[in-house]
Design an enzyme around this catalytic site. Sequence first.
Site, short mmCIF file in Angstrom:
data_model
loop_
_atom_site.label_atom_id
_atom_site.label_comp_id
_atom_site.label_asym_id
_atom_site.label_seq_id
_atom_site.Cartn_x
_atom_site.Cartn_y
_atom_site.Cartn_z
N GLU A 52 1.06 -1.03 0.25
CA GLU A 52 0.02 -0.20 0.55
C GLU A 52 1.27 1.24 0.08
O GLU A 52 0.28 2.49 -0.73
CB GLU A 52 -1.32 -0.07 1.30
CG GLU A 52 -1.86 -0.90 1.42
CD GLU A 52 -1.54 -2.47 1.54
OE1 GLU A 52 -0.47 -2.75 2.25
OE2 GLU A 52 -2.33 -3.32 1.94
N PHE A 114 -12.67 -6.80 13.39
CA PHE A 114 -11.23 -7.32 11.80
C PHE A 114 -11.32 -6.59 11.12
O PHE A 114 -12.08 -5.84 10.61
CB PHE A 114 -12.06 -8.84 11.48
CG PHE A 114 -10.60 -9.23 10.53
CD1 PHE A 114 -9.76 -9.63 11.00
CD2 PHE A 114 -11.13 -9.25 9.14
CE1 PHE A 114 -8.68 -10.70 9.94
CE2 PHE A 114 -9.87 -9.94 8.49
CZ PHE A 114 -9.17 -10.43 9.15
N GLN A 115 -10.39 -6.34 10.51
CA GLN A 115 -9.23 -5.31 10.51
C GLN A 115 -9.81 -4.16 10.50
O GLN A 115 -10.17 -2.47 9.58
CB GLN A 115 -9.29 -5.89 9.29
CG GLN A 115 -8.39 -6.97 8.09
CD GLN A 115 -7.51 -6.99 7.48
OE1 GLN A 115 -8.89 -6.73 6.61
NE2 GLN A 115 -6.78 -8.02 7.02
N LYS A 164 -17.92 -1.17 3.76
CA LYS A 164 -18.16 -1.48 3.17
C LYS A 164 -19.62 -1.83 2.99
O LYS A 164 -19.81 -2.09 1.52
CB LYS A 164 -18.07 -3.37 3.96
CG LYS A 164 -17.99 -4.31 2.32
CD LYS A 164 -17.69 -5.52 3.14
CE LYS A 164 -17.59 -6.39 1.79
NZ LYS A 164 -16.72 -8.04 2.50
N MET A 471 24.18 9.68 4.29
CA MET A 471 23.52 9.95 4.80
C MET A 471 24.08 10.34 6.75
O MET A 471 24.50 11.04 6.85
CB MET A 471 22.46 10.87 4.08
CG MET A 471 21.96 12.40 4.96
SD MET A 471 23.75 13.21 3.96
CE MET A 471 23.09 14.18 2.25
#
Length: 571
Positions: A52, A114-115, A164, A471
């Site tokens: 993602e 969930f999630q 959803k 760096m």
Amino acid sequence: MAEKKRTGAQALLDVMHYHGVEYVFGHPGGAAIPIFDALVGSPIKFILTRHEQGATHMADGMARASGKAGVALVTSGPGATNTITGIMTAHMDSSPMVVVTGQTITSMLGMDAFQEADVSGITYPVVKHSYLVKNVHDIPRVVKEAFYLAESGRPGPVLIDLPKDISSAEFVPDYNAEMDLPGYKVPGAGDPEAIAKAAELLSKAKRPLLLVGHGAVISGANKAIKFLVEKMRIPVTNTLLGKGAFPESHELNLGMLGMHGTAYANKAVVACDLIMSIGSRWDDRIVGRLKDFCPDAVKIHVDIDDAEMGKMVKAHCSIVGDARLVVEELNTQLKPADTSDWLKQVAKWKKQYPLHYKMKGGLKMQYVFDEIYKLTEGKAVVVTDVGQHQMWAAQFFKVDQRFHWISSGGAGTMGFGFPASLGAQLARPDSMVIAIVGDGGFQMTLCELATAAINKIPVKVFVMNNRYLGMVRQWQNLFYEDRLSGVDLEGNPDFVKLAESYGIKGWKIKRNADVRRIVKEALAYQGGPCLVEVVCEKEDNVFPMIPAGAAVSEMIIEPTKRKLAKPTGST
């Protein structure tokens, strides 16, 4: 529009399509399945990323190469939280982006389903606005507002969190729904009195300096700035993200200022009697120790965001407005002063302190960048990651056009460069897009090699492999008595073999003598994405350098053997 039933997901995509969205980058998951289902048969092309974070950087790269909002689509919970780095990166650099996240059904919100993650709350500090849609009828209006907010005024990321059951619900969309944004106003041409004052100050200055930033690039102020500079004969310096706001090959351009800017730009900053910032937020990496920044200079600040006024530097004249409109009006009121002595002094510094590198020792990144710049004649779109290679690329690639330089500035996001280059290439299919990445940052998002290969995105990736997080090693070398800690990238893969395992053409450069030949081959390659691994000198430092927290006048131009105090500023 026909009055027929659509799901919330279909309406979401319909409005995006009407807005001109061609690509959506993302990764699926349970809560977002209705949206992915709606993608089947949609004219919008979906690019499946391997992570993602990569999706958000691709959307960001597309935005920075086109000026239009890029779009990322992910699922809920970890899918949504994996976008945070990309959203923050876009937020820090004012890049327009719309991120759509799937969410658990509305009846389960706040139930630790969930999630489930409160992504609206989590992203609140790093978005321009966020929506949690609880009524399917709101979708057309919300999507319109999201794109308008992302792209107007000071651009930035906007989040749409879509449960959803809302994306699944059927309804008859009202695509003519009006936006409802009370209190949101986009600044226009600026206050006429403030512009008149700026014109008067500029016309009186003997040693003026123009500082152009990302806001000047975004607004398209290029032509107006060039007219101003040539009319007034004022030297110009730019921020890292301001590259392209004024042609860097122009005789009056001094290149980048600040921590790793050119010595002559920084000397001009110290000596000028007036500095006018156009679309720059006076970042801490360019002003150094604040109380010593241009202490005797008159300061003018032009920015579209009122919140930036006085945040870092208190200006004598502040103009809130669109950079292009402000400069165009300013140009009608300016009276040129004699700056010839000032320009002679600046020219003397340019001759005295040029950017340079030595060819002795191992292969220098600077040499490779110099060759790529010459072979592309400065016409490529260059996308960088973050680190030493980024600073050297900024020093040695001169950028003459807007949207030809893409880099993570404010956030300094390692892993940004490669996926952002894929988005940029899709936005600019007729341009050559070159990704310059370090071996450290590249390994954070190299899984997107699959995305590049499958979609045949012809980006040319140069992996600058010095086997160090360069760096940080430089800081430990200069300021921490060379006590190296956590910077050795032992275990790097063979990047060429890795690319070949994805079906991507690869080359490896180890010697100066091979640079020009292999770079030419890579630039000419027409078979899709390709990768060049450049095995660079292991230990090399970027100069000039202003230690963090030091004054601009304390710039270190060349390597020094004297012991340096630990920096008091941030990074």
